[in-house]
Write an enzyme that holds these catalytic residues in place. Structure first.
Site, PDB file in Angstrom:
ATOM      1  N   TYR A   1       0.838  -1.188   0.000  1.00 44.53           N
ATOM      2  CA  TYR A   1       0.000   0.000   0.000  1.00 44.53           C
ATOM      3  C   TYR A   1       0.882   1.250   0.000  1.00 44.53           C
ATOM      4  CZ  TYR A   1      -3.326  -3.519   1.722  1.00 44.53           C
ATOM      5  OH  TYR A   1      -4.091  -4.656   1.895  1.00 44.53           O
TER       6      TYR A   1
ATOM      7  N   PRO B   1     -14.727  -6.983   2.693  1.00 48.95           N
ATOM      8  CA  PRO B   1     -15.798  -7.586   3.496  1.00 48.95           C
ATOM      9  C   PRO B   1     -17.201  -7.171   3.079  1.00 48.95           C
ATOM     10  CG  PRO B   1     -14.743  -5.814   4.698  1.00 48.95           C
ATOM     11  CD  PRO B   1     -13.930  -6.018   3.464  1.00 48.95           C
TER      12      PRO B   1
END
Length: 283
Positions: free
Chosen positions: A57, A203
């Site tokens: 990231y 999710p």
């Protein structure tokens, strides 16, 4: 049904089950970076005790952002990171879990996060060009040296998890999993049987939860949003599931965190459990 609110990763490291994934946070320009810092601090204020980042990231920039925002870290906060990939060219990534590379990436993570030990270090991807025993052996050595507390995996099959566990203790798995995408259900069951934490990335299926009539109906009954229902379902699905939703919006952060307070009835769960990914969601 009200789900357990905490889980002990590796059997001893207790965290709240609803965490935060930092991947989406911008690190520049300066005003957006300041907003990211404020959001991370707000997450901790709201009781989040698990924050997930990775070398990938921003190639370390995300780790540095977390340290800027949260160091010195609260005693109950777990910041977990991932290693095992590298950048061959701008905008690209490739596997690299050679032992020397893992060592270098862990040392970089320690420096960027301003810690002496990463309490949970996850192998971002298994490197197909390096024997798995060598990859995990290197992480095991780092654990013995005190630089790593616990070892996790990401995007693995049941067979790969079993092979990994024959080399080192595995504390966590991070695979894609959500209400409308249960491809890795066998991996979840394997984690459940072994008491291994399962951190589902993505999710909430982007956009899909809002479009599905069953999810909207349950949300309406509980005066909640479809996103909150998707997160509450994960918390109820298995006690080893630790969702890590990410956002760059404080409003969405607060919405996500509030999902931990929802209670799904048996009827709600029956309807949600019955959803499949094959059929197009009703409009």
């Amino acid at each position: 049904m009200r789900a357990p609110t905490t889980f002990r990763i590796g059997g001893d490291l207790e965290v709240g089950r609803l965490g935060f994934g930092a991947m989406r946070l911008p690190t520049e320009p300066a005003d957006e970076r300041a907003a990211s810092v404020a959001l991370l601090r707000r997450a901790v204020e709201l009781g989040v005790t698990l924050v997930d980042t990775a070398h990938l990231y921003g190639w370390g920039a995300n780790e540095e952002l977390l340290a800027e925002a949260l160091h010195p870290y609260p005693a109950d906060l777990l910041v977990t990171t991932k290693v095992g990939v590298r950048q061959p060219a701008p905008g690209e990534w490739t596997y690299d879990a050679r032992p020397a590379s893992l060592r270098a990436q862990v040392d970089e993570a320690l420096r960027r996060l301003r810690v002496e030990r990463v309490e949970l270090l996850q192998l971002h991807r298994i490197d197909p060009d390096t024997p798995l025993a060598d990859q995990l052996g290197a992480l095991g050595d780092l654990r013995s040296e005190g630089k790593v507390g616990r070892i996790g995996l990401s995007e693995v099959t049941v067979a790969e998890l079993d092979e990994a566990r024959s080399v080192v203790d595995i504390a966590s798995v991070q695979n894609r999993y959500n209400l409308l995408d249960r491809e890795h259900e066998p991996v979840l069951k394997a984690c459940e049987a072994a008491g291994i934490a399962f951190l589902p990335w993505r999710p909430v299926a982007p956009g899909a939860a809002d479009e599905h009539s069953v999810i909207r109906s349950v949300a309406s009954a509980l005066d909640a949003t479809p996103t909150q229902i998707a997160l509450a379902w994960l918390l109820a699905r298995s006690p080893v599931l630790l969702p890590i939703p990410g956002t760059a919006s404080v409003e969405h952060l607060e919405e996500n965190v509030a999902a931990a307070g929802l209670t799904l009835t048996d009827e709600h769960l029956r309807r949600l459990d019955g959803l499949t990914t094959e059929a197009s969601p009703p409009r």
